[in-house]
Every structure is written in C-alpha cells, then in structure tokens.
Scaffold this active site. Structure first.
Site, PDB file in Angstrom:
ATOM      1  N   SER A 122     -13.099   2.173   3.419  1.00  0.00           N
ATOM      2  CA  SER A 122     -12.405   1.789   2.202  1.00  0.00           C
ATOM      3  C   SER A 122     -11.532   2.610   1.983  1.00  0.00           C
ATOM      4  CB  SER A 122     -13.051   1.427   0.867  1.00  0.00           C
ATOM      5  OG  SER A 122     -12.718   1.463  -0.485  1.00  0.00           O
TER       6      SER A 122
ATOM      7  N   ARG B 222     -13.220 -13.242  -1.102  1.00  0.00           N
ATOM      8  CA  ARG B 222     -12.284 -14.091  -0.307  1.00  0.00           C
ATOM      9  C   ARG B 222     -13.255 -15.272   0.993  1.00  0.00           C
ATOM     10  NH1 ARG B 222      -7.772  -9.498   0.301  1.00  0.00           N
ATOM     11  NH2 ARG B 222      -6.433 -10.503  -1.464  1.00  0.00           N
TER      12      ARG B 222
ATOM     13  N   SER C  57       0.903  -0.890  -0.350  1.00  0.00           N
ATOM     14  CA  SER C  57      -0.126  -0.379  -0.056  1.00  0.00           C
ATOM     15  C   SER C  57       0.706   1.161   0.217  1.00  0.00           C
ATOM     16  CB  SER C  57      -0.704  -0.211   1.014  1.00  0.00           C
ATOM     17  OG  SER C  57      -1.949  -0.974   0.881  1.00  0.00           O
TER      18      SER C  57
ATOM     19  N   ARG D 156      -3.589 -14.030  -1.581  1.00  0.00           N
ATOM     20  CA  ARG D 156      -4.040 -14.124  -0.144  1.00  0.00           C
ATOM     21  C   ARG D 156      -4.208 -14.869   0.694  1.00  0.00           C
ATOM     22  NH1 ARG D 156      -1.409  -9.619   1.685  1.00  0.00           N
ATOM     23  NH2 ARG D 156      -1.994  -7.888   0.662  1.00  0.00           N
TER      24      ARG D 156
ATOM     25  N   ASP E  19      -7.717  -6.919   5.245  1.00  0.00           N
ATOM     26  CA  ASP E  19      -6.614  -8.211   4.327  1.00  0.00           C
ATOM     27  C   ASP E  19      -5.797  -9.585   5.459  1.00  0.00           C
ATOM     28  OD1 ASP E  19      -7.343  -6.547   2.203  1.00  0.00           O
ATOM     29  OD2 ASP E  19      -4.771  -5.532   2.273  1.00  0.00           O
TER      30      ASP E  19
ATOM     31  N   GLY F  21      -6.021  -3.443  -7.307  1.00  0.00           N
ATOM     32  CA  GLY F  21      -7.147  -2.956  -7.199  1.00  0.00           C
ATOM     33  C   GLY F  21      -7.356  -1.415  -6.273  1.00  0.00           C
TER      34      GLY F  21
HETATM   35  C1  S3P Z   1      -5.830  -1.523   0.327  1.00  0.00           C
HETATM   36  C2  S3P Z   1      -7.028  -1.144   1.165  1.00  0.00           C
HETATM   37  C3  S3P Z   1      -7.736  -2.113   0.864  1.00  0.00           C
HETATM   38  C4  S3P Z   1      -7.584  -3.383   1.171  1.00  0.00           C
HETATM   39  C5  S3P Z   1      -6.425  -3.322  -0.062  1.00  0.00           C
HETATM   40  C6  S3P Z   1      -5.189  -2.054  -0.257  1.00  0.00           C
HETATM   41  C7  S3P Z   1      -5.422   0.914   0.357  1.00  0.00           C
HETATM   42  O1  S3P Z   1      -8.681  -2.315  -0.111  1.00  0.00           O
HETATM   43  O2  S3P Z   1      -8.034  -4.268   1.147  1.00  0.00           O
HETATM   44  O3  S3P Z   1      -5.617  -4.803  -0.218  1.00  0.00           O
HETATM   45  O4  S3P Z   1      -4.048   0.435  -0.439  1.00  0.00           O
HETATM   46  O5  S3P Z   1      -5.738   1.558  -0.246  1.00  0.00           O
HETATM   47  P1  S3P Z   1     -10.113  -1.660   0.382  1.00  0.00           P
HETATM   48  O6  S3P Z   1      -9.962   0.500   0.141  1.00  0.00           O
HETATM   49  O7  S3P Z   1     -10.962  -2.064  -1.008  1.00  0.00           O
HETATM   50  O8  S3P Z   1     -10.809  -1.637   1.318  1.00  0.00           O
END
Ligand code: S3P
Length: 439
Positions: free
Chosen positions: A170, A349, A27, A392, A318, A97
């Site tokens: 999120s 998941r 992240s 994961r 996660d 994502g």
């Molecule tokens: C993340 C936020 C989370 C997490 C992803 C990394 C990030 O997702 O599950 O692995 O780096 O901002 P969400 O914001 O969709 O919950």
C-alpha cells in the site's frame, strides 16, 4: 429507482478517434499539495487535477493555515516549513483515502490537534493500517474501531522514527509513515514486501529530501528541510486506462493520449494488455520532476485471455475493474489472483464488478481473492449497474457498454468527479456514445 440528474448510459460505439490529454494525476496532485505545504517557500504547481478528492485536500490545508492561490492555470502553495494551525472545524476528506491517510501522516508529528471525517464510503474504510505504525512512532491518535472519525493530538515532539516492514503493498500506508517521519530526528527504514507506487519518494527526492531506495528498502534520514521547485502534474494513467480499453474493445478505433504519467508502479496494466495482444505504443517519453511521462497510442485489438498473479497487483490495483472489462471481450478464460485489497477500496470492487459483469451476461468464477473471466467478442449488456457510489465501477461499466449489444445504465455518475472531471465530454469528443438518462 434511477436518480434522474446523475445517471448516465453508454451505447455501442465504433471508430473512437482523436488525440487528447487526460486529466491530471490524482495521486501526484494530492502529494504535490501536501508536500509543498511543508516546503520553506512557495511552490508553483501546473496542471493540478481539479477534482473533488484533490479539492478536499486543498481545502483541508487552507483550514490549517496554508495559503494557496490560483494564479492563471497554476496553483501557488505558500509553504511554511511544516508549521500548521489547529483547525477551527473538522477536516473533511470526502471520498479520498489518499487525501485522508497522507494528511494524517503529514500532521501526525506536527504538534497539532485535528479531527478528521469523510463521506460514508471513507468512513467505512480500514485505518488501522496507518494507526498501527503511527502509534509505534508515539503519535497520539484516536479512532473509532479502526475507522473514522480520527483525532490527532499534539504529543509535544515525542515521536520517534521506526524500522517497519510493510506487509500490504500500500502506497498510502508507506506515504503516511514517510510524511510523518520527515521532521523527526533519526532514520526511518521501510521494507516493502510488494513494492507500490513511489510518487511520494520521487517528489520528496526532487524537493531535496534525504531519501534512498535500495532493492525493497527505503531509508529516510530526518529532519528534512524541503526547498520549493516548480511541479508539473502529468496525466493520470488510471484515467487513461478507461480510454485505452475503450479503444481496444471498439471497432476501427485509434486514439492518442498525450503526456500520461508512466510510473513503473502504476503501469502494470500496460504489460498485461500487451500480453493480451493489445495494440498499444508508447512514444515521446521524458522525465518531468522525476516522473516518467509519455504519449500512448491505442488501437482496436483482438484481445486474448491472460493470467495475472498477486505480485503484480499493487502495480495495477486501481485498473482491475477496467482490466476485467478488457478480459470480458478477450477470447478465452482469464484468471486474476491476489485481489484482496480490492475489497477495501471506495467499494468492495471485487464483489461490485462481479455483480455488474454477471448481470451484463459475462461468465465469471468468483472465489475469495480471485476472479475468472470467460471472455467473448460479443457481450450482451443491457443491465442497470449498481455502482455503490464508486467512481471506477461507474467508469468501467460505462466503458463496457461501448462494445456491448445493449446499452449499460449506471445508477449514479456523481462520484466520477472525484477523479475524472468531464469523463462523458472527453469520451464523447472521441466519438463515444455516452448520454444522460432522463426519466
Ligand atoms: C493510492 C494508492 C492506492 C490506490 C489509490 C491511490 C495513492 O491505494 O488504490 O487509489 O495515491 O497512494 P493503497 O495504497 O491503499 O493500495
């Protein structure tokens, strides 16, 4: 059919011992690249994670004209203050994502025309959660029924800041809005119902942005002109989580993980595991570029069951798959609530883990958004895990196999490189038994 080259199996192991650094945080690595690209000047990033997800973000930045060089072990990003070129090709974010949602946010107010794509998993993930607030900001964004492919079109500086309530916890949605808001005129106000990881806020503040948080309200005054500063990326707590649980569930184990990121909004798992009677100690805590970093000592433990409520979910989102593994080896029935967001990750998941654990002999109760796991000191294992190409799931079930009676084989390990390069080598350096599967 077992795919020969990318398949792994794990076997009962004991005495996991040793001291090591886990791979850098995914992240923070993605944010470090994106945010340094809009700084006025060059940023040096140490310990950037060189995983597939991060490389995809880096390659996309290069395609829109950002110069990034690797100098020794550091990366230097030549920030150009937020001016980007229209790319010649589509921007491909692979499985990520975070890379996709944050890059869309960053570019959405920069007057560029960009097409975004990703792999099969990313192409099926929901994007309305960022499209909707960006459209309120007057961003011109086209999508395919709320999914990829997505197209951004230049709107000649007609975007406006918004006041927005984040209904889901999120960090990706929050970050997309914040990155989009950085060069607008005016104040963006975000209200978080359930707070999520704050790496974007921390890094923006470190680089001089006018951002404040009071209780659950984030205020960003724009425009912002960010000045480059050196960035060190700490170890990824989400990767450390597999090693921590491996040490807890195997016999006579004692491991030390160095320089792991301990951001409050990432470490809900530590609180839950400690309540489960886990022997975990944190030491050498320090703050590096606004992030808490420390060393973690984890030892074999007699785990007991736990209850996790929905408010905690974003702080361990996660880590649920590996927490279900820990609960499988704890005595008693554990209950996990508020799991809806697990359905929108690299795979569903909740379902993928429920099938894998059930096939491994674990007694489960699966409801719409919750899971009950009836733990036992011994678990059968012996199954072939369908990972749905989710890194994961692959790593969680390989960890499960380290304490099971019979080996665990996963159908595909190729996605592990999206977040945890050298997973097998790092585990085996601690004495774990993970091997390639030949025909
Ligand atoms: C993340 C936020 C989370 C997490 C992803 C990394 C990030 O997702 O599950 O692995 O780096 O901002 P969400 O914001 O969709 O919950």
């Amino acid at each position: 059919m077992i795919k020969n080259t990318f398949t792994l199996k794990s076997l009962k192991s004991k005495c996991l011992t040793g001291k090591l650094s886990v791979p850098a945080d995914k992240s923070i690595s993605i944010r470090a690249l994106l945010i340094s690209s809009i700084c006025f000047g060059n940023t040096r990033i140490s310990n950037l994670l060189e995983s597939e997800d991060v490389k995809n973000t880096l390659n996309c930045l290069k395609k829109i004209g950002v110069k990034i060089l690797k100098k020794g072990s550091r990366f230097e990003v030549f920030g150009q203050g937020g001016f980007f070129d229209d790319p010649q090709e589509k921007l491909f974010l692979g499985n990520s994502g975070t890379g996709l949602r944050l890059l869309i946010g960053l570019l959405s107010t920069r007057n560029v025309n960009v097409n975004f794509t990703g792999d099969e998993s990313l192409s099926s993930r929901p994007m309305m959660r960022i499209v909707e607030p960006l459209e309120r900001m007057n961003v011109l964004i086209k999508h395919n029924n709320g999914c990829l492919p997505i197209k951004l079109e230049s709107n000649n500086d007609s975007s406006i800041p918004i006041k927005y309530s984040l209904e889901i916890g999120s960090a990706q949605v929050k970050s997309a809005i914040l990155l989009a808001s950085l060069n607008l005129n005016g104040t963006t106000i975000l209200k978080e119902k359930i707070p999520s990881r704050d790496h974007t806020e921390v890094l923006l503040k470190y680089l001089g942005a006018n951002i404040k948080k009071k209780e659950n309200v984030i205020t960003l005054k724009s425009p912002n002109f960010l000045k480059p500063k050196d960035i060190f990326v700490p170890g990824d707590f989400s990767s450390a989580a597999f090693l921590i649980v491996a040490a807890l569930i195997t016999k006579q184990s004692k491991i030390i993980l160095k320089n792991v990121g301990l951001n409050f909004f990432r470490t809900g798992l530590l609180e839950v595991l400690k309540k489960m009677n886990a022997s975990i100690n944190i030491f050498n805590k320090k703050i590096i570029n606004g992030e808490i970093v420390g060393d973690i000592l984890a030892e074999s433990s007699n785990l007991i069951s736990t209850q996790v409520n929905s408010n905690l979910a974003p702080r361990l989102i996660d880590e649920f798959p590996i927490l279900f593994v820990a609960a499988s080896y704890a005595s008693g029935k554990s209950t996990f609530k508020g799991l809806e967001e697990l359905k929108f990750k690299e795979s569903d998941r909740l379902e993928t883990m429920a099938i894998a654990l059930k096939d491994a002999g674990v007694e489960l109760g699966l409801k719409k958004n919750s899971l009950e796991v009836v733990g036992n000191k011994t678990q059968r294992g012996g199954n072939y895990v369908v990972t749905k190409s989710d890194h994961r799931i692959a790593m969680s079930m390989l960890t499960f196999g380290l304490a099971a009676e019979k080996s665990i084989t996963i159908d595909d390990s190729s996605m592990i490189k999206t977040s945890f390069p050298k997973f097998k080598e790092i585990f085996n350096s601690l004495n774990a038994n993970i091997s390639n599967v030949s025909k």
